[in-house]
Write an enzyme that holds these catalytic residues in place. Structure first.
Site, short mmCIF file in Angstrom:
data_model
loop_
_atom_site.label_atom_id
_atom_site.label_comp_id
_atom_site.label_asym_id
_atom_site.label_seq_id
_atom_site.Cartn_x
_atom_site.Cartn_y
_atom_site.Cartn_z
N CYS A 139 0.80 -1.21 0.00
CA CYS A 139 0.00 0.00 0.00
C CYS A 139 0.84 1.27 0.00
CB CYS A 139 -0.94 0.00 1.20
SG CYS A 139 -2.19 -1.32 1.15
N ALA A 140 2.09 1.20 0.44
CA ALA A 140 2.96 2.38 0.44
C ALA A 140 3.55 2.66 -0.94
CB ALA A 140 4.10 2.19 1.45
#
Length: 356
Positions: A139-140
């Site tokens: 997700c980063a």
């Protein structure tokens, strides 16, 4: 300063209402849980209304092996990614011959050569374009891709850098995994593609956009079990710690303040909070930790409701919507996303215009 010239998104072909997904999950899980209806409430409580998938729901009703799922990941990624790249370049008025570097971000499938090479071949890119594939940031990844493009453009001010994020999280669904982590992931994850063009200050571009001023990467020590994939014979199994919201609430504020103070900024200086919407509880934790009202997370909540959590591209969906809402000159933004590691990526942005 580096400049985000254009951001586009590309949705996979199948769009489903959350309740349509519930029907399929109920039929698959009901024999294994006596309290299935209670567990299925997570689908309604997550504030996700619809999601896009790379395959029809019927595809998920049968067990698929890693080879079949990964082959579909490659085929769909090349097709969707090629369209996103073409759309991004066309919208920016930049030729592919002028792209100096191609950053490709993904964590939901595997390919060697990587997807960026396959897309470059399909679109007849120049042979000397620098390829920078990044895998495993989850997700980063979207925020990290923008950060690494920022770094590249500081080193090469005339550069044009593509950042392409592709995640087909639905294809990692484990048909016979009856764990609650798999159930929660099934209620949350979706598929999506986003592409951004980041240019150096000496590049031949004009227009309005966000200037990227600075970035910060942070790794929480000894936190590998918070979020990620466990790779087994059947494929990728999601790792979700139930402590993620509380970790966000306690860890995010000091992390953000250290970055802002380095810039001489405070939380009150953030006009646009461009945050990856990991889920409803994560957005609630953002607000609680940073003292923000729900107005600050409204765009992230809207993206979550309309698309679900697409992992790395999601924060660029938020950025695109913020841009489309028309920031005023001088307004600021904090682009931020959290991912496996456990890690954080932040980018400080200021809205401006280039006239040459």
């Amino acid at each position: 300063m580096p400049f985000i010239r254009n951001v586009v998104t590309e949705n996979p072909p199948y769009c489903f209402d959350q309740q349509e997904v519930v029907k399929v999950v109920r039929s698959l899980f009901r024999k294994h849980y006596t309290d299935i209806e209670r567990l299925l409430r997570v689908f309604g409580n997550g504030q996700i209304e619809k999601r896009y998938f790379a395959a029809p729901l019927s595809w998920f009703e049968e067990e698929r092996g890693l080879e079949e799922k990964n082959n579909k990941y490659i085929a769909e990624s090349v097709q969707l990614g090629s369209r996103a790249v073409e759309k991004c370049l066309q919208g920016a008025g930049v030729d592919k011959e002028d792209i100096d570097a191609f950053i490709f971000v993904s964590s939901s499938g595997m390919a060697t050569p990587t997807i960026d090479a396959r897309i470059m071949n399909q679109l007849n890119f120049p042979a000397h374009t620098k390829r920078i594939p990044i895998w495993g940031l989850g997700c980063a990844g979207g925020a990290s891709g923008i950060s690494r493009a920022h770094d590249y453009c500081l080193a090469y001010p005339e550069a044009n850098v593509l950042v392409l994020c592709i995640e087909l999280c639905s294809l990692t669904f484990q048909h016979d995994d009856m764990s609650k982590s798999n159930l929660i992931g099934t209620s949350l994850f979706a598929d999506g593609v986003a592409c951004a063009l980041v240019t150096g200050e000496a590049a031949e571009v004009t227009g309005k956009g966000f200037f990227t001023k600075d970035t910060q990467s942070t790794l929480m020590p000894d936190s590998e079990d918070v979020m990620g994939w466990e790779i087994k014979d059947e494929g990728l199994h999601v790792i979700f710690s139930r402590d993620i919201p509380s970790i966000v609430e306690s860890w995010l504020k000091p992390n953000a303040l250290s970055f802002l103070h380095k810039l001489g900024k405070e939380l009150a200086d953030i006009d646009h909070f461009v945050a990856h919407p990991g889920g409803k509880k994560v957005l609630d934790a953002y607000e609680q930790s940073l003292g923000f009202s729900d107005d600050k997370t409204a765009v992230s909540r809207n993206v979550l409701a309309s698309y679900g959590n697409m992992s790395s591209p999601t924060v660029l969906y938020v950025l695109k919507e913020v841009i489309e809402n028309g920031p005023s000159l001088g307004e600021t933004g904090l682009l931020t996303a959290l991912g496996p590691g456990f890690s954080s990526e932040m980018v400080w942005m200021e809205w401006g215009e280039i006239n040459k």
